[in-house]
Scaffold this motif. Structure first.
Motif, PDB file in Angstrom:
ATOM      1  N   SER A   1       0.844  -1.190   0.000  1.00 43.30           N
ATOM      2  CA  SER A   1       0.000   0.000   0.000  1.00 43.30           C
ATOM      3  C   SER A   1       0.881   1.242   0.000  1.00 43.30           C
ATOM      4  CB  SER A   1      -0.885   0.044   1.254  1.00 43.30           C
ATOM      5  OG  SER A   1      -1.711  -1.091   1.322  1.00 43.30           O
ATOM      6  N   GLU A   2       0.343   2.310  -0.534  1.00 40.31           N
ATOM      7  CA  GLU A   2       1.052   3.582  -0.483  1.00 40.31           C
ATOM      8  C   GLU A   2       0.607   4.315   0.776  1.00 40.31           C
ATOM      9  OE1 GLU A   2       1.574   7.669  -3.073  1.00 40.31           O
ATOM     10  OE2 GLU A   2       0.758   5.885  -4.035  1.00 40.31           O
ATOM     11  N   VAL A   3       1.554   4.628   1.636  1.00 40.66           N
ATOM     12  CA  VAL A   3       1.244   5.285   2.900  1.00 40.66           C
ATOM     13  C   VAL A   3       1.959   6.626   2.933  1.00 40.66           C
ATOM     14  CG1 VAL A   3       1.429   5.146   5.409  1.00 40.66           C
ATOM     15  CG2 VAL A   3       0.963   3.085   4.081  1.00 40.66           C
ATOM     16  N   ALA A   4       1.204   7.685   3.193  1.00 47.74           N
ATOM     17  CA  ALA A   4       1.787   9.023   3.308  1.00 47.74           C
ATOM     18  C   ALA A   4       2.063   9.304   4.772  1.00 47.74           C
ATOM     19  CB  ALA A   4       0.838  10.060   2.732  1.00 47.74           C
TER      20      ALA A   4
ATOM     21  N   GLY B   1       3.659  12.042   7.781  1.00 50.70           N
ATOM     22  CA  GLY B   1       3.848  13.467   7.987  1.00 50.70           C
ATOM     23  C   GLY B   1       2.853  14.294   7.199  1.00 50.70           C
ATOM     24  N   PHE B   2       1.670  13.752   7.005  1.00 55.02           N
ATOM     25  CA  PHE B   2       0.639  14.383   6.190  1.00 55.02           C
ATOM     26  C   PHE B   2      -0.549  14.667   7.099  1.00 55.02           C
ATOM     27  CE2 PHE B   2      -2.710  14.604   3.027  1.00 55.02           C
ATOM     28  CZ  PHE B   2      -2.094  15.163   1.928  1.00 55.02           C
ATOM     29  N   GLU B   3      -0.539  15.825   7.761  1.00 57.98           N
ATOM     30  CA  GLU B   3      -1.597  16.170   8.710  1.00 57.98           C
ATOM     31  C   GLU B   3      -2.822  16.656   7.944  1.00 57.98           C
ATOM     32  OE1 GLU B   3      -2.363  18.896  12.671  1.00 57.98           O
ATOM     33  OE2 GLU B   3      -0.351  18.789  11.818  1.00 57.98           O
ATOM     34  N   VAL B   4      -3.833  15.815   7.884  1.00 64.81           N
ATOM     35  CA  VAL B   4      -5.025  16.081   7.079  1.00 64.81           C
ATOM     36  C   VAL B   4      -5.896  17.133   7.751  1.00 64.81           C
ATOM     37  CG1 VAL B   4      -7.141  15.055   6.146  1.00 64.81           C
ATOM     38  CG2 VAL B   4      -4.995  13.776   6.076  1.00 64.81           C
ATOM     39  N   SER B   5      -6.342  18.093   6.952  1.00 65.75           N
ATOM     40  CA  SER B   5      -7.274  19.103   7.451  1.00 65.75           C
ATOM     41  C   SER B   5      -8.652  18.972   6.801  1.00 65.75           C
ATOM     42  CB  SER B   5      -6.725  20.507   7.199  1.00 65.75           C
ATOM     43  OG  SER B   5      -6.591  20.734   5.810  1.00 65.75           O
TER      44      SER B   5
ATOM     45  N   CYS C   1     -14.071   9.323  -5.638  1.00 59.08           N
ATOM     46  CA  CYS C   1     -12.707   9.367  -5.124  1.00 59.08           C
ATOM     47  C   CYS C   1     -12.699  10.297  -3.924  1.00 59.08           C
ATOM     48  CB  CYS C   1     -11.718   9.813  -6.188  1.00 59.08           C
ATOM     49  SG  CYS C   1     -11.982  11.480  -6.799  1.00 59.08           S
ATOM     50  N   VAL C   2     -11.655  10.201  -3.163  1.00 53.17           N
ATOM     51  CA  VAL C   2     -11.534  11.021  -1.974  1.00 53.17           C
ATOM     52  C   VAL C   2     -10.282  11.880  -2.109  1.00 53.17           C
ATOM     53  CG1 VAL C   2     -10.340   9.183  -0.680  1.00 53.17           C
ATOM     54  CG2 VAL C   2     -11.494  11.017   0.553  1.00 53.17           C
ATOM     55  N   HIS C   3     -10.443  13.156  -1.795  1.00 55.93           N
ATOM     56  CA  HIS C   3      -9.328  14.105  -1.794  1.00 55.93           C
ATOM     57  C   HIS C   3      -8.967  14.346  -0.336  1.00 55.93           C
ATOM     58  CE1 HIS C   3      -9.665  15.681  -6.048  1.00 55.93           C
ATOM     59  NE2 HIS C   3     -10.718  14.877  -5.928  1.00 55.93           N
ATOM     60  N   LEU C   4      -7.728  14.097   0.011  1.00 54.34           N
ATOM     61  CA  LEU C   4      -7.227  14.359   1.349  1.00 54.34           C
ATOM     62  C   LEU C   4      -6.321  15.576   1.247  1.00 54.34           C
ATOM     63  CD1 LEU C   4      -6.298  10.684   2.171  1.00 54.34           C
ATOM     64  CD2 LEU C   4      -8.347  11.897   2.881  1.00 54.34           C
ATOM     65  N   VAL C   5      -6.685  16.624   1.948  1.00 57.98           N
ATOM     66  CA  VAL C   5      -5.942  17.876   1.877  1.00 57.98           C
ATOM     67  C   VAL C   5      -5.219  18.089   3.205  1.00 57.98           C
ATOM     68  CG1 VAL C   5      -6.088  20.357   1.466  1.00 57.98           C
ATOM     69  CG2 VAL C   5      -7.679  18.797   0.308  1.00 57.98           C
TER      70      VAL C   5
ATOM     71  N   GLY D   1      -1.470  22.348   2.457  1.00 57.70           N
ATOM     72  CA  GLY D   1      -2.004  22.492   1.111  1.00 57.70           C
ATOM     73  C   GLY D   1      -1.739  21.314   0.192  1.00 57.70           C
ATOM     74  N   ARG D   2      -0.849  20.418   0.568  1.00 59.72           N
ATOM     75  CA  ARG D   2      -0.631  19.234  -0.275  1.00 59.72           C
ATOM     76  C   ARG D   2      -1.925  18.442  -0.360  1.00 59.72           C
ATOM     77  NH1 ARG D   2       3.727  15.856   2.391  1.00 59.72           N
ATOM     78  NH2 ARG D   2       2.821  16.775   4.256  1.00 59.72           N
ATOM     79  N   GLU D   3      -2.083  17.703  -1.454  1.00 61.79           N
ATOM     80  CA  GLU D   3      -3.313  16.944  -1.661  1.00 61.79           C
ATOM     81  C   GLU D   3      -2.993  15.559  -2.202  1.00 61.79           C
ATOM     82  OE1 GLU D   3      -7.466  17.395  -4.191  1.00 61.79           O
ATOM     83  OE2 GLU D   3      -6.344  19.185  -3.640  1.00 61.79           O
ATOM     84  N   VAL D   4      -3.737  14.585  -1.719  1.00 64.94           N
ATOM     85  CA  VAL D   4      -3.644  13.213  -2.206  1.00 64.94           C
ATOM     86  C   VAL D   4      -5.038  12.813  -2.653  1.00 64.94           C
ATOM     87  CG1 VAL D   4      -3.257  10.805  -1.533  1.00 64.94           C
ATOM     88  CG2 VAL D   4      -1.717  12.590  -0.700  1.00 64.94           C
ATOM     89  N   VAL D   5      -5.123  12.170  -3.809  1.00 66.57           N
ATOM     90  CA  VAL D   5      -6.398  11.679  -4.321  1.00 66.57           C
ATOM     91  C   VAL D   5      -6.323  10.158  -4.342  1.00 66.57           C
ATOM     92  CG1 VAL D   5      -8.006  11.674  -6.275  1.00 66.57           C
ATOM     93  CG2 VAL D   5      -6.701  13.746  -5.724  1.00 66.57           C
ATOM     94  N   ALA D   6      -7.368   9.517  -3.826  1.00 70.66           N
ATOM     95  CA  ALA D   6      -7.388   8.059  -3.744  1.00 70.66           C
ATOM     96  C   ALA D   6      -8.791   7.531  -3.968  1.00 70.66           C
ATOM     97  CB  ALA D   6      -6.879   7.622  -2.376  1.00 70.66           C
TER      98      ALA D   6
END
Length: 136
Positions: A39-42, A44-48, A62-66, A70-75
């Motif tokens: 799995s891809e694990v991020a 140090g990515f404090e989600v807001s 899909c889900v956008h984790l911001v 300001g960085r964003e991950v889409v999964a």
């Protein structure tokens, strides 16, 4: 309630390392790395913000984790595991909002402070039927 047997069993498995509590020589990071294999694990990515978005085709979301920075991950999927306090303080904005049954439950649950104390004694002083679980 946790019985003495559970405390004793847990203490036999854990030992104190130089910097971390370790389980059979592993730190928590080792356990998480093992569980995340494939799995891809991020880190140090404090989600807001957790934002679900409908895709162009039916039944595609899909889900956008911001992150706070300001960085964003889409999964396709996300597992959100945060403390009750984070949910109660609404540190993460969910879009669409969580169902009212969830937010009401989050508001009603209270967690108190606890201190765990392990004591080693020189002899057994409790009765044989003291345990609240089966013999392992």
């Amino acid at each position: 309630a946790v019985g003495l047997r559970e405390v004793v069993a847990e203490q036999k498995a854990w030992r104190h390392g130089e910097e971390y509590l370790v389980l059979h020589g592993l730190v928590l990071d080792d356990v998480m790395t093992h569980l995340a294999q494939g799995s891809e694990v991020a880190r140090g990515f404090e989600v807001s913000r957790v934002h679900w978005v409908d895709g162009p085709e039916e039944h595609t979301r899909c889900v956008h984790l911001v992150a706070k920075d300001g960085r964003e991950v889409v999964a396709k999927r996300a597992v959100v595991t945060v403390s009750l306090a984070v949910l109660q303080r609404q540190c993460i904005k969910f879009e669409p909002p969580l169902p009212s049954s969830k937010t009401e439950a989050i508001a009603r649950i209270h967690v108190g402070n606890a201190v765990k104390v392990a004591v080693q004694v020189s002899r057994k002083f409790w009765p044989d039927d003291f345990w609240d679980g089966d013999e392992h």
